[in-house]
Design an enzyme around this catalytic site. Structure first.
Site, PDB file in Angstrom:
ATOM      1  N   ASP A 103      55.311 -30.118 -22.588  1.00 54.46           N
ATOM      2  CA  ASP A 103      54.565 -29.084 -21.840  1.00 54.46           C
ATOM      3  C   ASP A 103      54.120 -27.904 -22.707  1.00 54.46           C
ATOM      4  O   ASP A 103      53.345 -27.063 -22.247  1.00 54.46           O
ATOM      5  CB  ASP A 103      55.396 -28.597 -20.645  1.00 54.46           C
ATOM      6  CG  ASP A 103      56.766 -28.052 -21.036  1.00 54.46           C
ATOM      7  OD1 ASP A 103      57.711 -28.208 -20.228  1.00 54.46           O
ATOM      8  OD2 ASP A 103      56.903 -27.508 -22.155  1.00 54.46           O
ATOM      9  N   HIS A 118      58.440 -35.771 -28.370  1.00 50.78           N
ATOM     10  CA  HIS A 118      57.659 -36.664 -27.495  1.00 50.78           C
ATOM     11  C   HIS A 118      56.187 -36.264 -27.412  1.00 50.78           C
ATOM     12  O   HIS A 118      55.463 -36.713 -26.511  1.00 50.78           O
ATOM     13  CB  HIS A 118      58.294 -36.711 -26.099  1.00 50.78           C
ATOM     14  CG  HIS A 118      59.664 -37.315 -26.101  1.00 50.78           C
ATOM     15  ND1 HIS A 118      60.541 -37.154 -25.058  1.00 50.78           N
ATOM     16  CD2 HIS A 118      60.310 -38.056 -27.018  1.00 50.78           C
ATOM     17  CE1 HIS A 118      61.679 -37.790 -25.343  1.00 50.78           C
ATOM     18  NE2 HIS A 118      61.566 -38.342 -26.521  1.00 50.78           N
ATOM     19  N   CYS A 133      32.876 -44.485 -36.589  1.00 48.31           N
ATOM     20  CA  CYS A 133      32.078 -43.922 -35.490  1.00 48.31           C
ATOM     21  C   CYS A 133      32.907 -43.044 -34.557  1.00 48.31           C
ATOM     22  O   CYS A 133      32.376 -42.325 -33.731  1.00 48.31           O
ATOM     23  CB  CYS A 133      31.438 -45.051 -34.675  1.00 48.31           C
ATOM     24  SG  CYS A 133      32.655 -46.264 -34.104  1.00 48.31           S
ATOM     25  N   CYS A 150      32.151 -47.571 -30.470  1.00 48.66           N
ATOM     26  CA  CYS A 150      32.971 -48.794 -30.387  1.00 48.66           C
ATOM     27  C   CYS A 150      33.801 -48.878 -29.111  1.00 48.66           C
ATOM     28  O   CYS A 150      34.529 -49.855 -28.905  1.00 48.66           O
ATOM     29  CB  CYS A 150      33.897 -48.845 -31.605  1.00 48.66           C
ATOM     30  SG  CYS A 150      35.136 -47.539 -31.597  1.00 48.66           S
ATOM     31  N   GLU A 212      74.003 -29.807 -13.459  1.00 48.74           N
ATOM     32  CA  GLU A 212      74.578 -31.083 -13.023  1.00 48.74           C
ATOM     33  C   GLU A 212      75.277 -31.794 -14.178  1.00 48.74           C
ATOM     34  O   GLU A 212      74.953 -31.519 -15.348  1.00 48.74           O
ATOM     35  CB  GLU A 212      73.447 -32.005 -12.509  1.00 48.74           C
ATOM     36  CG  GLU A 212      72.627 -31.449 -11.372  1.00 48.74           C
ATOM     37  CD  GLU A 212      73.442 -31.296 -10.094  1.00 48.74           C
ATOM     38  OE1 GLU A 212      73.124 -30.350  -9.336  1.00 48.74           O
ATOM     39  OE2 GLU A 212      74.409 -32.061  -9.911  1.00 48.74           O
TER      40      GLU A 212
END
Ligand code: APR
Length: 238
Positions: A103, A118, A133, A150, A212
């Protein structure tokens, strides 16, 4: 316990931070695996976050990332992001920030040299190796944009399931883990490797910040049950 971790932080010459989606939850970015609110509770990652899925249905996958990009562009870094950036500015070279998040909120909070394992959702790249191209600025608009020469497609510059992480970024993250005196593991379920493995190879103490239980709790020296934007400012203030 927070006092203990502050002591470790005070003594640490090489700190490392490993963050996950929970780091951005209080900014309004959904996590991936939290109950009914997690992205993977609503969307099938195999249908949206693999190269096969993109080749099978490029428009659907491109539009889904476009929706997430717009969401990320609308939110702001939270007090946790800002506390990490401010700590690094006050104590240069004492904190290496490693993130699984795409993010860009750490970077928008002012953190520099972030090891984004990531990728970054706000960037894109060619799906296949570019030909002569393939010029991004001349790509035909659409979902996704593609090369008029392409047909090579643009894709989000994120790491999809089944793909390798950027080698140098991963190597730098592993070096930071193996060198650290303290690793703060913030807002990750610890389910996705090789990122989660960094907490297991950390040379120093490992302190987890998460409301958690996580897969990494057993590898931790301290577990702080709470939210990133509330605990990090307390932990990182001088
Ligand atoms: N503060 C701290 N932690 C939080 C908060 C918060 N405010 N809110 C939720 N969490 C915790 C959850 O308890 C959970 O353990 O954040 C974690 C989010 O876990 P995941 O959704 O699994 O996200 P993450 O660990 O980053 O996922 C890893 O999986 O889907 C892929 O590539 C994607 O980078 C991602 C990777």
């Amino acid at each position: 316990m927070i006092g203990q971790v502050r002591q470790w932080l005070g003594a640490a010459r090489h700190g490392a931070g490993l963050t996950g989606a929970g780091m951005s939850a209080e900014s309004g970015v959904p996590t991936f695996r939290d109950g009914q609110t997690g992205l993977w509770a609503k969307f099938d990652p195999q249908q949206l976050a693999t190269e096969e899925a993109f080749r099978a249905n490029p428009a659907m996958v491109w539009d889904w990332y476009a929706f997430r990009r717009e969401m990320v562009a609308r939110v702001e870094p939270n007090a946790g992001h800002r506390a990490l950036a401010a700590f690094a500015q006050r104590h240069p070279q004492r904190l290496t920030l490693i993130t699984q998040n795409v993010d860009g909120l750490h970077q928008r909070a002012g953190s520099v040299g972030v090891l984004a394992l990531h990728g970054n959702i706000s960037e894109d790249k060619w799906l296949d190796a570019p030909n002569a191209c393939c010029n991004p600025s001349l790509a035909l608009p659409g979902s996704p944009p593609c090369c008029k020469g392409c047909g090579n497609m643009r894709r989000p510059a994120v790491v999809w399931f089944g793909e390798a992480l950027p080698l140098q970024t991963l190597a730098d993250a592993e070096a930071a883990a193996q060198e650290c005196d303290l690793m703060l593991v913030v807002g990750t379920s610890g389910l996705v490797y090789p990122a989660a493995g960094l907490a297991r190879i950390a040379r120093g103490k490992v302190a987890i910040i998460n409301p958690e239980p996580t897969e990494l709790d057993s590898a931790a020296d301290a577990v702080l049950r709470g939210k990133a934007a509330q605990l990090l400012p307390q932990l990182l203030e001088d």
